[in-house]
Write an enzyme that holds these catalytic residues in place. Sequence first.
Site, PDB file in Angstrom:
ATOM      1  N   THR A 200       1.726  -4.213   4.310  1.00  0.00           N
ATOM      2  CA  THR A 200       1.620  -4.399   5.769  1.00  0.00           C
ATOM      3  C   THR A 200       1.080  -5.784   6.131  1.00  0.00           C
ATOM      4  OG1 THR A 200      -0.600  -3.439   5.728  1.00  0.00           O
ATOM      5  CG2 THR A 200       1.250  -1.954   6.221  1.00  0.00           C
ATOM      6  N   ASP A 201       0.451  -6.472   5.161  1.00  0.00           N
ATOM      7  CA  ASP A 201      -0.182  -7.746   5.524  1.00  0.00           C
ATOM      8  C   ASP A 201       0.807  -8.791   6.036  1.00  0.00           C
ATOM      9  OD1 ASP A 201      -2.463  -6.550   4.714  1.00  0.00           O
ATOM     10  OD2 ASP A 201      -3.067  -8.096   3.292  1.00  0.00           O
TER      11      ASP A 201
ATOM     12  N   GLU B 155      -0.113 -31.284  30.396  1.00  0.00           N
ATOM     13  CA  GLU B 155      -1.509 -31.532  29.998  1.00  0.00           C
ATOM     14  C   GLU B 155      -1.650 -31.575  28.474  1.00  0.00           C
ATOM     15  OE1 GLU B 155      -2.044 -32.454  33.364  1.00  0.00           O
ATOM     16  OE2 GLU B 155      -3.849 -32.505  32.112  1.00  0.00           O
TER      17      GLU B 155
ATOM     18  N   TYR C 223      -8.253   0.902  -2.783  1.00  0.00           N
ATOM     19  CA  TYR C 223      -7.208   1.430  -3.679  1.00  0.00           C
ATOM     20  C   TYR C 223      -6.483   0.215  -4.256  1.00  0.00           C
ATOM     21  CZ  TYR C 223      -4.692   0.020   0.457  1.00  0.00           C
ATOM     22  OH  TYR C 223      -4.236  -0.722   1.518  1.00  0.00           O
TER      23      TYR C 223
ATOM     24  N   THR D 134       0.821  -1.213   0.000  1.00  0.00           N
ATOM     25  CA  THR D 134       0.000   0.000   0.000  1.00  0.00           C
ATOM     26  C   THR D 134       0.846   1.250   0.000  1.00  0.00           C
ATOM     27  OG1 THR D 134      -1.817  -1.116   1.073  1.00  0.00           O
ATOM     28  CG2 THR D 134      -1.720   1.260   1.388  1.00  0.00           C
TER      29      THR D 134
ATOM     30  N   LYS E 288       0.816  -6.758  12.858  1.00  0.00           N
ATOM     31  CA  LYS E 288      -0.310  -5.916  12.452  1.00  0.00           C
ATOM     32  C   LYS E 288      -1.528  -6.415  13.243  1.00  0.00           C
ATOM     33  CE  LYS E 288      -2.831  -4.548   8.237  1.00  0.00           C
ATOM     34  NZ  LYS E 288      -2.844  -4.721   6.757  1.00  0.00           N
TER      35      LYS E 288
END
Length: 331
Positions: free
Chosen positions: A95-96, A288, A29, A15, A168
């Site tokens: 950013t993903d 456990e 966008y 982006t 993020k």
Amino acid sequence: QQALPNVVILATGGTIAGAGASAANSATYAAAKVPVDKLIAGLPEISKVANVRGEQVFQIASESFTNDNLMVLAKRVSALSKQADVDGIVITHGTDTLEETAYFLNLVVRTSKPIVVVGSMRPGTALSADGALNLYDAVNVAASKDASGKGVLVTMNDEIQSGRDVSKVVNIKTEAFKSQWGPLGMIVEGKNYWFRAPVKRHTTQSEFNIDEVTALPAVDIVYGYGNVPATAIDAFGKSGAKALVLAGTGNGSVADRIVPVLQKLRSDGVQIIRSSRVSDGFVIRNAEQPDDKYDWVVAHDLKPQKARILAMVALTKTNDPKQLQRIFWEY
Ligand code: DAS
């Protein structure tokens, strides 16, 4: 006047290189449109901070990153870091999956020179776009001697974050990147304000080196939830995953009916790494959830997507669950 530091910007898309139809488009966008030289030209202020040149390594939205993209980028960063005429490196990135790339570089690039990964939540065409300031901050940090030796860094929203710790956590705000351990510092008007430094192994203290990595093994993630079937685990087992990261519930807990399915995979040599779908806190070894009995590994504070990155890197060196667990405590 002292010569300015030399900073290279490696652009991958995202982006921060996005463009929207109108200034009112902050969320709709197209990503990965603006070339690196245009990003640099759009930020004349950086010419007072460093001598900057750009390379367009990729032009993709980061949700589409592959292991091959990671390898190509890391090898380029490593090669540049060895050059005497390079003082710092900035990577512009979507950013993903920025948090995955930043952690990968933190683990495998053997340099103490600043490496800063940066993105933006809004395209440059939007009202109150955040990319220009984020990039200005990234170049400043990459040009800073006091940013050396702190591992790979991420500059977003005035903060300097550790590439290991940051994720993020909001998908629609400029204050999107957080670490439960907090930022390392802040940058305001080009000045770094440091408050802490990483204690986990990274870069020059890492036992891993991208220059020696030829391929990354398949490591996949399975999400835990009520009524979860073994379908995804079976599928990843059949597809040849070398390790499975479990985004378990709560403390990284695994449904009792799933344990035998995981044990079959474990006996076939697949590593089982318990992480948690819960955003904060961390997973510790637990009788456990039969870590010791079944030779599983716990991911500690690493979110599933981060645990996958470390598992891939670790598996290039060892298949021993005890060594893997040491690595998960140390990195
Ligand atoms: N387009 C997405 C990406 O490339 C989001 C972004 O960059 O902010 O990761």
